[in-house]
Write an enzyme that holds these catalytic residues in place. Structure first.
Site, short mmCIF file in Angstrom:
data_model
loop_
_atom_site.label_atom_id
_atom_site.label_comp_id
_atom_site.label_asym_id
_atom_site.label_seq_id
_atom_site.Cartn_x
_atom_site.Cartn_y
_atom_site.Cartn_z
N ASP A 22 0.80 -1.22 0.00
CA ASP A 22 0.00 0.00 0.00
C ASP A 22 0.84 1.28 0.00
OD1 ASP A 22 -2.40 -1.27 -0.29
OD2 ASP A 22 -2.82 -1.40 1.84
N TYR A 66 -9.99 -1.14 1.71
CA TYR A 66 -9.62 -0.93 3.10
C TYR A 66 -9.42 0.53 3.46
CZ TYR A 66 -9.03 -5.45 5.34
OH TYR A 66 -9.27 -6.64 5.96
CO CO Z 1 -7.81 -7.47 6.87
#
Ligand code: CO
Length: 652
Positions: free
Chosen positions: A309, A394
Site C-alpha cells: 500500500d 480498506y
Molecule cells: Co484485513
C-alpha cells in the site's frame, strides 16, 4: 488555533529548515526545471514526487537563519513508451542535479498513477475476451461493473518482464452506491498492459455464481438506529495543551517536526524530550514505510494477490480529508498536506493530519496503607498525531502516540470493506471465511513496517535483544525460583533480522553507550512488539522475495540516507531481494553507530462474520518505552487533578 481552523504547514519562503514539508511553490518549481530541461512531454506523468531529505548530519549542522538547499526527488513515467526515470531537482537553485533512466525489469516499476485506475477500467471493459466471459456469466450491461486496478506483483513470467501491468478482478454493483465487494465475479482475471493499453492475458477458471445478496452498511439499509445513546462531550474550554509553530509541534516535554509525503504519509522528524534544560533526541525520524497485504488463496485466479500500500499505491496520496467529530473527537488541530498530482502539479489535501489530546486513564497511583490510606494519583494524557488513508476496499488509520511518561507508541487501525471472492454457496473454503451465501472473505495479513531512525541522545546507538530466562535449580538456586535477563548485542548486519518471542518477553533495547544514566548504564528505550505471525507465504515464494522485511519482526541496519524503504525504492513489479534483505548481508558492524530499526508487525486476518459488511476496527502496533533513558519517573511533576471539578484534589 481552534477546532474549526485548519492550520497550514506552509513554511515561510524560502524554507527555514531542511526538514520543512514541501511547499506548493517547490513542487511547481521541480516540474518547471524538468520542463526547461526537456524532460517533460505530453505523455509524461509524475508517479512519485518526494522531498529528497538531507541526511541527519546536514540536518544537525543546520543553524537557524542560514539558507537551506531544498531538493525534490521526482520519478517520471512516459505513459506512451513506458519508460521511467528518476530525477533530483534543487528547487532552491532551480537546477537539475541528477537524472537516470530506470530499467523496469530490474529496478521495478514506479507506483501506480491515479489515472491508471481509470485506464484499467477502460481497457478491461473494451476487451472482447472479457466481454465474452462476462456474457457467459449473463452480464452484458457493464456500466455498473468495476474492473479493479490491482497491483500485478512479480512471478518471474518472461512475457511480463519490463511491462507496466495491472491485474484486474471484476465486481458487480446494483447501483452506483452499492458495495461492489458483495458481488465478486468468480474465476476471472484480466492481465492489463497499461502502456500497450490492452489485455495481454485473460484467465477464466470457470463460472461461479456471483453472490447476489447486497452488502450495504449505510444507515438507510440497517435501521432503525439506536435511540439509547446519550451525548458524550469532550471539552477543553481553555484549548488544547499543545502548540504548533509551522511544522514544529510541542506538547508537554515533547518536541518534534511534522511532515507528510506521498508515499509514507505522516512522518515525524527529530522526536525529542525535554529533560531539565536539555532537549534529548530519541528518534531522528519515524514513519510507516510500507504495508503489505498478502492473501492466502492458491487458485490461479487469486494466488497473485498481494498489495503494497505504500510502495505500489502510496499511503499519503490516498489520505483522507478528516472531518471534525467523525474521525477525531475533541479539541482538534488539523494540518493540510501539499503533494503532487499525476501531472506533477501541487495539490493541497485539506485536514490531512489530525492532532489532539486524549485522556488514557490512570498514569500512576498509590494508596499509602501505612499513612491513613493517603492517596496520590495522576491521570494519563496522550498526544495523538494521526491520519487515515483509503486504499481500495480498506481504510487504515495511522496513530502516533506520545505519553507523559516518555513512551512513544504507534497504532494502526484497519477498517473498511473485506476483499472478497465467490464460491458455490455453502461450499466453504480452507483459505477463507464464507461471510454471506457464496461470498468468501479470504484469509490475509496486514504487514506494516515501521522505519525508526534511532538517535538516543544523538551519537552512536546499539541494539540488544533482551529475553527473560529461567535458571536451573541448584546450589545457587535451591528453590528454583530464580530468573534473570539475557541481553545479546546485535553486533553485525548479518544478525540484524530478529524474531519476536512472547514466551521470553523478548524486547529490543536501543541504547547509547556514550550517554549514561545516574546508575552508570547506557540510556535506552525498549521496542516492545506485539509478536504476531510473520509472513505466512513460503520462504522463497514470490511474495517472500518481494516482502522479505515481513519474514522477521525486527531488522537493524546501518543508517544510510539512501536506505528509505524496507522493500526497496520501487517495489511495484520488483523481482525481490531489495531493501532490508540486501542490507542485512554480514559485514557491517552495528555497535555504537547510527542505526535504522525496522519493525514488522500487523494482524493475520481471519475474517469473521462480524467483519461484514463493514469491518469494526482491528488494531495493532508497538511501543517504545524508556528503559533507563530517564533517571526516575519523568511524570512526577504532573499537576494533581481536581477530580469532580469542585476544586478538591483527588489527592487525599
Ligand atoms: Co484485513
Amino acid at each position: 488555533m481552534t477546532s474549526q481552523t485548519a492550520t497550514s504547514t506552509a513554511p515561510r519562503t524560502p524554507a527555514a529548515h531542511p526538514l520543512d514539508p514541501l511547499t506548493a511553490d517547490e513542487i511547481a518549481a521541480a516540474r518547471e526545471v524538468l520542463e526547461a530541461e526537456g524532460k517533460v512531454t505530453e505523455a509524461t506523468r509524475f508517479p512519485l514526487v518526494l522531498p529528497d531529505e538531507p541526511d541527519r548530519h546536514t540536518v544537525l549542522a543546520h543553524r537557524d537563519g542560514h539558507p537551506v538547499d531544498r531538493r525534490i526527488r521526482v520519478t517520471l513515467l512516459d505513459t506512451q513508451t513506458g519508460r521511467a526515470a528518476e530525477a533530483v531537482v534543487d528547487v532552491s537553485a532551480r537546477v537539475l542535479l541528477a537524472y537516470r533512466d530506470l530499467d523496469a525489469a530490474s529496478d521495478g516499476q514506479p507506483p501506480l498513477l491515479f489515472e491508471e485506475y481509470e485506464t484499467c477500467d477502460e481497457i478491461v471493459k473494451a476487451d472482447p475476451g472479457w466481454r465474452a466471459a462476462m456474457a457467459e456469466r449473463g452480464i452484458t450491461d457493464t456500466s455498473l461493473v468495476i474492473a479493479a486496478p490491482l497491483a500485478a506483483g512479480h512471478f518471474g513470467v518472461a512475457e511480463e518482464s519490463g511491462r507496466r501491468m495491472l491485474r484486474s478482478l471484476t465486481f458487480l454493483r446494483c447501483s452506483e452506491s452499492d458495495n461492489p465487494f458483495a458481488h465478486p465475479v468468480g474465476g476471472l482475471v484480466a492481465e492489463v498492459d497499461l502502456v500497450e493499453r490492452r489485455v495481454i492475458r485473460l484467465i477464466d477458471t470457470g463460472i461461479v455464481p456471483t453472490p447476489a445478496e447486497c452488502g450495504r452498511y449505510e444507515a438507510e439499509f440497517n435501521g432503525p438506529e439506536r435511540t439509547d445513546l446519550l451525548p458524550l462531550e469532550i471539552r477543553q474550554p481553555q484549548g488544547p495543551s499543545f502548540t504548533l509553530d509551522g511544522p514544529v509541534l510541542r506538547w508537554q516535554n515533547w518536541r518534534l517536526r511534522l511532515d507528510f509525503n506521498a508515499r509514507e504519509g505522516l512522518v515525524l522528524h527529530q522526536i525529542a524530550h525535554r529533560d531539565g534544560d536539555r532537549h534529548r533526541l530519541v528518534l531522528h525520524r519515524a514513519s510507516i514505510a510500507e504495508m503489505a497485504v498478502p492473501y492466502a488463496e492458491p487458485d490461479p485466479a487469486r494466488n497473485w494477490v498481494c498489495y503494497l500500500d505504500a510502495g505500489e499505491y502510496l499511503l499519503g496520496r490516498n489520505a483522507n480529508t478528516l472531518r471534525l467529530g467523525c474521525d477525531c473527537l475533541g479539541e482538534i488541530a488539523y494540518v493540510d498536506a501539499v503533494l503532487a498530482d499525476d501531472l506533477g502539479r501541487p495539490e493541497t489535501l485539506p485536514n490531512a493530519i489530525c492532532i489532539h489530546e486524549e485522556d488514557t486513564g490512570l498514569l500512576w497511583k498509590h494508596t499509602n496503607i501505612f499513612d491513613n490510606f493517603a492517596v496520590d494519583s495522576r491521570r494519563s494524557r496522550r498526544l495523538v498525531i494521526s491520519y487515515i488513508a483509503t486504499l481500495g476496499n480498506y481504510d487504515y488509520g495511522f496513530y502516533w502516540y506520545l505519553y507523559q511518561d516518555g513512551t512513544i507508541a504507534f497504532e494502526a487501525k484497519a477498517t473498511g470493506l473485506l476483499q472478497t471472492s465467490a464460491a458455490e454457496p455453502g461450499a466453504g473454503s480452507p483459505y477463507a471465511t464464507e461471510v454471506a451465501p457464496g461470498l468468501l472473505a479470504p484469509f490475509h495479513q496486514h504487514l506494516f513496517c515501521a522505519r525508526l531512525d534511532a538517535a538516543l541522545d544523538g551519537g552512536g546507538n546499539t541494539v540488544e535483544e533482551v529475553d527473560v530466562v529461567r535458571l536451573p535449580t541448584g546450589p545457587d538456586n535451591p528453590h528454583g525460583n530464580a530468573f534473570t535477563t539475557r541481553a545479546t548485542v546485535i553486533a553485525d548486519s548479518g544478525d540484524g533480522g530478529r524474531t519476536a518471542d512472547p514466551a521470553a518477553g523478548r524486547r529490543w533495547r536501543i541504547s547509547n553507550p556514550g550517554s549514561l544514566n545516574r546508575m552508570g548504564q547506557p540510556v535506552a528505550y525498549s521496542l516492545v512488539p506485539e509478536s504476531g505471525p510473520l509472513l505466512l507465504a513460503q520462504t522463497g515464494s514470490p511474495v517472500a522475495e518481494r516482502v522479505a522485511y515481513a519474514t522477521r519482526h525486527l531488522w537493524v541496519t546501518r543508517y544510510r540516507p539512501e536506505r528509505h524503504y524496507p522493500d526497496g525504492d520501487y517495489p511495484n513489479q520488483h523481482p525481490g531481494g531489495a531493501g532490508v534483505a540486501a542490507w542485512s548481508r554480514p559485514g557491517e558492524g552495528l555497535e555504537d553507530t547510527e542505526l535504522t530499526v525496522w519493525h514488522a508487525f500487523g494482524p493475520t486476518h481471519l475474517p469473521r462474520l462480524e467483519d461484514w459488511p463493514v469491518m469494526p476496527v482491528d488494531s495493532c502496533g508497538f511501543a517504545l518505552r524508556p528503559t533507563g533513558f530517564f533517571d526516575r519517573n519523568p511524570a512526577l511533576d504532573l499537576p494533581r487533578e481536581t477530580g469532580d471539578g469542585s476544586g478538591t484534589h483527588c489527592h487525599a
